[in-house]
Design a protein around this motif. Structure first.
Motif, PDB file in Angstrom:
ATOM      1  N   ILE A 100      -3.355  -3.361   4.788  1.00  0.00           N
ATOM      2  CA  ILE A 100      -2.675  -3.908   6.029  1.00  0.00           C
ATOM      3  C   ILE A 100      -3.918  -4.453   6.695  1.00  0.00           C
ATOM      4  O   ILE A 100      -4.872  -3.606   7.184  1.00  0.00           O
ATOM      5  CB  ILE A 100      -1.943  -3.002   6.812  1.00  0.00           C
ATOM      6  N   ASP A 101      -4.229  -5.765   7.235  1.00  0.00           N
ATOM      7  CA  ASP A 101      -5.319  -6.301   7.599  1.00  0.00           C
ATOM      8  C   ASP A 101      -6.527  -6.068   7.233  1.00  0.00           C
ATOM      9  O   ASP A 101      -7.415  -5.687   7.970  1.00  0.00           O
ATOM     10  CB  ASP A 101      -5.243  -5.948   9.147  1.00  0.00           C
ATOM     11  N   TYR A 117       3.009   4.176   7.817  1.00  0.00           N
ATOM     12  CA  TYR A 117       1.677   3.953   7.030  1.00  0.00           C
ATOM     13  C   TYR A 117       0.489   3.881   7.820  1.00  0.00           C
ATOM     14  O   TYR A 117       0.684   3.182   9.017  1.00  0.00           O
ATOM     15  CB  TYR A 117       1.931   2.428   6.206  1.00  0.00           C
ATOM     16  N   GLU A 118      -0.474   4.734   7.804  1.00  0.00           N
ATOM     17  CA  GLU A 118      -1.541   4.732   8.549  1.00  0.00           C
ATOM     18  C   GLU A 118      -3.037   4.691   7.762  1.00  0.00           C
ATOM     19  O   GLU A 118      -2.716   4.534   6.412  1.00  0.00           O
ATOM     20  CB  GLU A 118      -1.694   5.841   9.398  1.00  0.00           C
ATOM     21  N   PRO A 119      -4.140   4.400   8.393  1.00  0.00           N
ATOM     22  CA  PRO A 119      -5.310   4.209   7.326  1.00  0.00           C
ATOM     23  C   PRO A 119      -5.690   5.460   6.486  1.00  0.00           C
ATOM     24  O   PRO A 119      -5.272   6.553   6.956  1.00  0.00           O
ATOM     25  CB  PRO A 119      -6.247   4.057   8.478  1.00  0.00           C
TER      26      PRO A 119
END
Length: 601
Positions: free
Chosen positions: A390-391, A469-471
């Motif tokens: 993501i990004d 969803y997280e880093p």
């Protein structure tokens, strides 16, 4: 014909949904007085009965005061969320069932959020008020808070609350005053759940479920949103890719009691089963022949985990199962995808390996268990969580983990969860237990349940649900014990196991047939070792007193299917046949393992 109510029952696992449906069925006198029946009428497949959980949603209908109430029993596990998401489309209201002691649990939140977002009207039932140390008033407040946090509308927040005990067959507005029946709940459904909203226009019916019969093939189940569907009618099937296909209705059935009744037509608002339509998928719309209009498709949350499925190529291949080839495996997985919406199957570069994506360990293990009971042999690899970019940042799925545990062992649970990158959010007393809440990566949950149950002597109650969803949180320590691997093929002996007991814990019993490369135990250290458990005692014709003591072997460690799936390492497979579950190294030969390990490093 507006005397219809469509209602789904949602709750956390074990809060009493299926028991409540049983009581409603009995209250509406579907059975004759002399008819025999079991408990948990709707949990009708073996797996559901053994595990005590609902896996597939079911439809049943009861008649009460000239009204027809269609009831949909839904699964409580977030792993089967795909089931819940599609059947809620058929309902106008939900009964939210919560335990009078436990209150709303993480998986309640998951399903309730879906129901509120669809604009369904809730009725709250606080069940099991006869339990010791129950707290019905606090639970009712916490349900209100939960709905508020889930952005419920003002109408939804003015929900009706009933208290009672489904097991003891009573419901009422006050938990201190026991009533004599469950009928107040049925009255509340008629009073508070709206009749189906009927739109003007041509026929629209979304297929939200399917059934199968050996005589008529696949049966489409759904709720008629508008218009009327008639037996023998020519209709249009609106498929996913914008394709319109002409179809003909052979027969129509509506749900009546526990079965179905054949009818000539079904009007808007009722739930029906349509036979004679081929090549449909869940989410397709049955529409008018002249001017078809498709309904928006069902949105399903993404899978968070995948596993490699492959054919069984161990030395014991084909001894116990009927379906053993890659064609059998592929056909079965494709068939499962038709009705299991949250499941995805991808082919790999190898003909006999498939990547299967699901919602969690339980979701995948129920599929595997069903397949082995049908006579399939297969092997699966270690479960892997699905990462997303993501990004430009690597993200991983994070879950909310809730553990209720005796106070004396709470410290051990916190230590185990934080080792796996879990953050402690809440710690508060709940009756005589400590209530702990963590945010933890999905990777950290794999194998955690075993360790927590061992550390708490089996007294911990664990639940988790996907959050976001997280880093990426960094590396998580994996199992720090190596494997004991069988050196030779053949039956193992008590004498050999006895001599090797100081090496670790064994998973096998004397006399078990083994093959080279099979994982037969857990090493007490962190490396894998190959051991010979086939050798017998060298016998002489001399006897010495004291040296012939009986061997004393610790009982073997036994794994359930889920425990074994969580236990295996990256370089191991789980071999699953109708009679056995075995762990093995992917490369059975010791030299080949060493060669591959060098190649990977």
């Amino acid at each position: 014909m507006q005397n219809i109510r469509n209602i789904a029952i949602i709750a956390h696992v074990d809060h009493g949904k299926t028991t409540l449906v049983d009581k409603i069925i009995h209250a509406s006198k579907i059975f004759r007085e002399n008819q025999q029946f079991d408990d948990l009428i709707l949990d009708n497949n073996d797996l559901e009965r053994e595990r005590g959980i609902t896996i597939l949603s079911k439809n049943v209908s009861v008649r009460y005061k000239d009204h027809k109430i269609n009831i949909i029993d839904t699964p409580g596990h977030a792993d089967f969320g795909g089931e819940v998401e599609r059947v809620l489309k058929m309902a106008d209201g939900v009964i939210l069932l919560v335990d009078a002691f436990e209150g709303p649990m993480p998986q309640t939140r998951f399903v309730l959020g879906k129901a509120l977002a669809l604009g369904l009207t809730p009725i709250v039932v606080v069940n099991k008020v006869d339990k010791e140390n129950c707290r019905p008033d606090e639970v009712q407040e916490s349900v209100f808070e939960l709905m508020f946090n889930l952005d419920a509308t003002e109408e939804q927040l003015e929900f009706q609350t009933l208290y009672g005990s489904a097991k003891n067959n009573w419901m009422g507005p006050d938990w201190k005053t026991q009533t004599d029946s469950i009928l107040p709940l049925l009255d509340a459904i008629l009073d508070h759940i709206p009749a189906p909203k009927i739109d003007e226009g041509t026929l629209q019916m979304q297929i939200t479920s399917l059934d199968y019969s050996n005589f008529v093939g696949r049966i489409a189940i759904g709720r008629v949103k508008r218009g009327t569907i008639k037996e023998g009618a020519q209709l249009t099937l609106c498929k996913a890719d914008g394709v319109f296909k002409k179809v003909k209705v052979k027969e129509l059935h509506v749900f009546e009691g526990l079965g179905k009744v054949k009818v000539a037509e079904v009007v808007a608002g009722d739930i029906c089963a349509v036979t004679g339509i081929e090549d449909f998928e869940i989410g397709d719309t049955l529409a008018d022949l002249e001017n078809p209009e498709a309904l928006p498709r069902i949105a399903i949350d993404e899978p968070t985990m995948n596993m490699l499925f492959t054919i069984n190529n161990s030395p014991f291949f084909g001894k116990e199962g009927k379906f053993v080839t890659s064609r059998h495996l592929r056909d079965r997985l494709m068939k499962e995808m038709e009705k299991n919406l949250a499941l995805r199957v991808e082919s790999t570069d190898s003909e006999d390996k498939f990547l299967v994506y699901g919602r969690g360990i339980l979701h995948l293990s129920v599929l595997i268990e069903t397949m082995r009971r049908e006579g399939y042999e297969l092997q699966v690899g270690q479960p892997q969580v699905i990462f997303k970019e993501i990004d430009g940042v690597k993200n991983e799925p994070i879950e909310v983990l809730v553990v209720d545990v005796p106070e004396t062992t709470a410290g051990k649970v916190i230590e185990l969860a934080t080792q796996r990158k879990g953050e402690l959010l809440v710690m508060e007393p709940k009756g005589d237990l400590q209530h702990l809440e963590f945010r933890i990566p999905s990777r950290g949950l794999i194998g955690l349940r075993n360790n927590v149950l061992t550390a708490t002597q089996g007294e911990a109650i664990m639940n988790h649900r996907f959050s976001a969803y997280e880093p990426f949180k960094g590396n998580i320590p994996e199992r720090n014990n190596g494997s004991l691997i069988s050196m030779e093929a053949g039956p193992c002996t008590a004498y050999a196991i006895d001599k090797l007991q100081d090496r670790g814990t064994f998973f096998i019993e004397p006399g078990d047939e083994l093959y080279t490369g099979q994982v037969i135990g857990e090493n007490s250290r962190d490396n894998d070792i190959v051991v010979n458990v086939q050798k017998g005692k060298k016998l002489t014709n001399m006897r010495a007193s004291g040296s012939d003591d009986n061997t004393r072997i610790a009982p073997p460690k036994k794994f359930s299917l889920e425990e074994a799936m969580e236990y295996i390492q990256k370089d191991e497979y789980l071999e699953i046949t109708p009679k056995s579950i075995r762990m093995r190294k992917i490369y059975l030969d010791e030299n080949e393992r060493a060669r591959m390990a060098k190649k990977d490093s």
